[in-house]
Write an enzyme that holds these catalytic residues in place. Sequence first.
Site, PDB file in Angstrom:
ATOM      1  N   LEU A   1       0.831  -1.200   0.000  1.00 54.62           N
ATOM      2  CA  LEU A   1       0.000   0.000   0.000  1.00 54.62           C
ATOM      3  C   LEU A   1       0.866   1.251   0.000  1.00 54.62           C
ATOM      4  O   LEU A   1       1.983   1.245   0.505  1.00 54.62           O
ATOM      5  CB  LEU A   1      -0.899   0.023   1.249  1.00 54.62           C
ATOM      6  CG  LEU A   1      -1.909  -1.112   1.393  1.00 54.62           C
ATOM      7  CD1 LEU A   1      -2.737  -0.895   2.644  1.00 54.62           C
ATOM      8  CD2 LEU A   1      -2.808  -1.199   0.168  1.00 54.62           C
TER       9      LEU A   1
ATOM     10  N   GLU B   1      -9.370   0.453   8.980  1.00 48.10           N
ATOM     11  CA  GLU B   1      -8.932  -0.759   9.677  1.00 48.10           C
ATOM     12  C   GLU B   1      -7.583  -0.487  10.315  1.00 48.10           C
ATOM     13  O   GLU B   1      -6.800   0.290   9.786  1.00 48.10           O
ATOM     14  CB  GLU B   1      -8.785  -1.914   8.674  1.00 48.10           C
ATOM     15  CG  GLU B   1     -10.074  -2.266   7.973  1.00 48.10           C
ATOM     16  CD  GLU B   1      -9.842  -3.111   6.714  1.00 48.10           C
ATOM     17  OE1 GLU B   1      -8.783  -3.749   6.613  1.00 48.10           O
ATOM     18  OE2 GLU B   1     -10.716  -3.109   5.852  1.00 48.10           O
TER      19      GLU B   1
ATOM     20  N   LYS C   1      -3.791  -1.271  11.195  1.00 51.62           N
ATOM     21  CA  LYS C   1      -2.719  -1.935  10.453  1.00 51.62           C
ATOM     22  C   LYS C   1      -1.892  -2.722  11.462  1.00 51.62           C
ATOM     23  O   LYS C   1      -1.184  -2.146  12.285  1.00 51.62           O
ATOM     24  CB  LYS C   1      -1.862  -0.854   9.793  1.00 51.62           C
ATOM     25  CG  LYS C   1      -0.901  -1.343   8.768  1.00 51.62           C
ATOM     26  CD  LYS C   1      -0.394  -0.139   7.970  1.00 51.62           C
ATOM     27  CE  LYS C   1       0.761  -0.519   7.081  1.00 51.62           C
ATOM     28  NZ  LYS C   1       1.958  -0.905   7.854  1.00 51.62           N
TER      29      LYS C   1
ATOM     30  N   ASP D   1       0.938  -5.241  12.849  1.00 48.64           N
ATOM     31  CA  ASP D   1       2.330  -5.475  12.516  1.00 48.64           C
ATOM     32  C   ASP D   1       2.621  -6.965  12.629  1.00 48.64           C
ATOM     33  O   ASP D   1       2.897  -7.475  13.709  1.00 48.64           O
ATOM     34  CB  ASP D   1       3.196  -4.695  13.509  1.00 48.64           C
ATOM     35  CG  ASP D   1       4.391  -4.107  12.812  1.00 48.64           C
ATOM     36  OD1 ASP D   1       4.474  -4.232  11.570  1.00 48.64           O
ATOM     37  OD2 ASP D   1       5.240  -3.524  13.498  1.00 48.64           O
TER      38      ASP D   1
ATOM     39  N   TYR E   1      -8.630  -9.671   6.780  1.00 51.30           N
ATOM     40  CA  TYR E   1      -9.346  -8.438   6.441  1.00 51.30           C
ATOM     41  C   TYR E   1      -9.555  -8.208   4.954  1.00 51.30           C
ATOM     42  O   TYR E   1      -9.972  -7.154   4.551  1.00 51.30           O
ATOM     43  CB  TYR E   1      -8.626  -7.236   7.053  1.00 51.30           C
ATOM     44  CG  TYR E   1      -7.122  -7.282   6.900  1.00 51.30           C
ATOM     45  CD1 TYR E   1      -6.542  -7.069   5.667  1.00 51.30           C
ATOM     46  CD2 TYR E   1      -6.311  -7.567   7.996  1.00 51.30           C
ATOM     47  CE1 TYR E   1      -5.180  -7.123   5.514  1.00 51.30           C
ATOM     48  CE2 TYR E   1      -4.934  -7.619   7.854  1.00 51.30           C
ATOM     49  CZ  TYR E   1      -4.373  -7.395   6.616  1.00 51.30           C
ATOM     50  OH  TYR E   1      -3.022  -7.459   6.477  1.00 51.30           O
TER      51      TYR E   1
ATOM     52  N   LYS F   1       0.585   5.962   8.682  1.00 47.72           N
ATOM     53  CA  LYS F   1       1.506   5.488   9.726  1.00 47.72           C
ATOM     54  C   LYS F   1       1.430   6.391  10.949  1.00 47.72           C
ATOM     55  O   LYS F   1       1.569   7.608  10.826  1.00 47.72           O
ATOM     56  CB  LYS F   1       2.943   5.527   9.182  1.00 47.72           C
ATOM     57  CG  LYS F   1       3.186   4.534   8.070  1.00 47.72           C
ATOM     58  CD  LYS F   1       3.445   3.152   8.628  1.00 47.72           C
ATOM     59  CE  LYS F   1       4.299   2.372   7.648  1.00 47.72           C
ATOM     60  NZ  LYS F   1       5.212   1.467   8.246  1.00 47.72           N
TER      61      LYS F   1
ATOM     62  N   CYS G   1      38.117  -5.178  23.521  1.00 44.31           N
ATOM     63  CA  CYS G   1      36.950  -5.976  23.866  1.00 44.31           C
ATOM     64  C   CYS G   1      36.659  -5.888  25.372  1.00 44.31           C
ATOM     65  O   CYS G   1      37.550  -6.121  26.185  1.00 44.31           O
ATOM     66  CB  CYS G   1      37.186  -7.434  23.474  1.00 44.31           C
ATOM     67  SG  CYS G   1      35.846  -8.526  23.959  1.00 44.31           S
TER      68      CYS G   1
ATOM     69  N   CYS H   1      37.361  -9.583  26.934  1.00 39.19           N
ATOM     70  CA  CYS H   1      38.653 -10.269  26.970  1.00 39.19           C
ATOM     71  C   CYS H   1      39.823  -9.320  26.713  1.00 39.19           C
ATOM     72  O   CYS H   1      40.976  -9.738  26.647  1.00 39.19           O
ATOM     73  CB  CYS H   1      38.682 -11.407  25.949  1.00 39.19           C
ATOM     74  SG  CYS H   1      38.732 -10.833  24.258  1.00 39.19           S
TER      75      CYS H   1
ATOM     76  N   CYS I   1      35.622  -8.433  17.866  1.00 38.75           N
ATOM     77  CA  CYS I   1      36.695  -8.943  18.707  1.00 38.75           C
ATOM     78  C   CYS I   1      37.241 -10.174  17.999  1.00 38.75           C
ATOM     79  O   CYS I   1      36.527 -11.148  17.790  1.00 38.75           O
ATOM     80  CB  CYS I   1      36.152  -9.330  20.081  1.00 38.75           C
ATOM     81  SG  CYS I   1      37.336 -10.335  20.995  1.00 38.75           S
TER      82      CYS I   1
ATOM     83  N   CYS J   1      37.535 -15.606  23.720  1.00 44.56           N
ATOM     84  CA  CYS J   1      36.639 -14.565  24.224  1.00 44.56           C
ATOM     85  C   CYS J   1      35.354 -15.246  24.738  1.00 44.56           C
ATOM     86  O   CYS J   1      34.660 -15.916  23.970  1.00 44.56           O
ATOM     87  CB  CYS J   1      36.333 -13.592  23.088  1.00 44.56           C
ATOM     88  SG  CYS J   1      35.289 -12.225  23.567  1.00 44.56           S
TER      89      CYS J   1
HETATM   90 ZN    ZN Z   1      36.689 -10.485  23.229  1.00 45.20          ZN
END
Ligand code: ZN
Length: 510
Positions: free
Chosen positions: A81, A110, A112, A114, A222, A310, A404, A407, A422, A428
């Site tokens: 639509l 109507e 809408k 999701d 619908y 929307k 990271c 680690c 990482c 890790c």
């Molecule tokens: Zn890591």
Amino acid sequence: MSPKEQIQSLRGELREHNYNYYVNDNPTISDFEFDKKLEQLKTLEAAHPEFYDATSPSVRVGGEVTKNFNTVKHINRMYSLDNSYSIEDLRDWETRIKKIIDGDIQYTCELKYDGASISLHYANGKFVQAVTRGDGNQGDEVTANVRTIKSVPLQLKGDDVPDKFEIRGEIVLPWDGFHKMNEERVEQGLDLYRNPRNTASGSLKLQDSAEVAKRPLDCLLYQLAGENLPVKSQFDSLTLARKWGGFKAPQESKLVNSIKEVFEYINHWDVARKELPYETDGVVIKVNSLDQQDELGFTAKAPKWAMAYKFAAEQVSTRLEEITYQVGRTGSITPVANLEAVEISGTTVRRASLHNADQIEKLDIRVGDEVYVEKGGEIIPKIVAVDLSKRPENSTPTVYATHCPECNTALVRTEGDAKHYCPNDMACPPQVKGRIEHFISRKAMDIDGIGAETVGQLVDAGLIHNYADLYDLTVEQVLPLERMAQKSAENMINGIKLVNKCLLNVCCSD
Ligand SMILES: [Zn+2]
């Protein structure tokens, strides 16, 4: 009563109860009674396979496995639509329509929903096929999975049901069921499902229909399609669909006489939708008369007689307290905004996704900033803007993580990739755990007795570093783990031994 009559009578009874429970939301029998009758039916059907019927309420429990979904061409194309975002857009639309149509125009409004678009086919009063929207011209056949959804009628009633027709709608996952599924994910130590829509459409593509049957999916319908249907208007078709045997055609639909009334409907539901059991993201407005719809026809992409509106996503502002970094199973790094708690659409929000380094740089998001947070259908909201007028004087640009958080290995980012990674995939912790979990959850490697939580414990205890280590585990080693009893330890080790044979199989290579 002969077995045949007994089977028929039980099927009729269970159908009625199903309808009362899942479509009318008005159960007339206890769950216990229902299960008892269903068991009775299953026993009789097992003893009399000659009376098999694909529309029997017993098929709802699933069991049929689909390895590859057939691609099916839609008999009537499933158009998308056009979207509108304001009353001006809708007035422009009305002006375009009125150039073509003489006389009064009524509209059906109507909500809408999701979810995942679906087309259901019926022949001689029976459900025969379900096809996903796909690209609009062709979709995947998911009949076995849709059959397990309790609010989809498998058998219609009434003498005015057309021999053959198609009805379209949306497979949705109500909030309740979605939250329940996520609670289970938490218990299993798995990543959360992000939103009901993706989970609903993912469910349709599960290979094992018994798994689909366990998910609390619902089906809202619908739109009728087909030749020579006994309807003159969109609103009538909703009424008829309900009458034909319990299609769940949403009761929130309304017939109105002007764009002004359309807007009243939109304003009402923009607020009231928050009380609905489903996620909705807008309103669909259709010219009610089917004759007028025919007169208007289609553009290359969409019907001219329908328009989606929307709802604006709800935004609030709050303070960004800290940016932390999450490490995924593949080592991908996701920056997370830790926020001063704030209410959006009735839920308290403390965290928002920042996606990646580019996103942070683009919006120049800094700790201490007042940021705008938006929540669409996702459970993790996102930051959409920064209120620069409220930026603290001593503010400094965000420096993205270089190491990271799990680690401490230096992060890498490949050219053209939005995400940092990482690279320490062998040691890790989240990556090691994730890979082992992934390995044991594979169909071929479905090891009984080990869940994500156990994997976490085993890695943390230094007992395993990769999935091959699983095969060296002994009952004595795992017994000291928290909540591990002799019996479950034995089950686990036996489960591993059982699949040891598959170790060399290529299917486990990642
Ligand atoms: Zn890591």
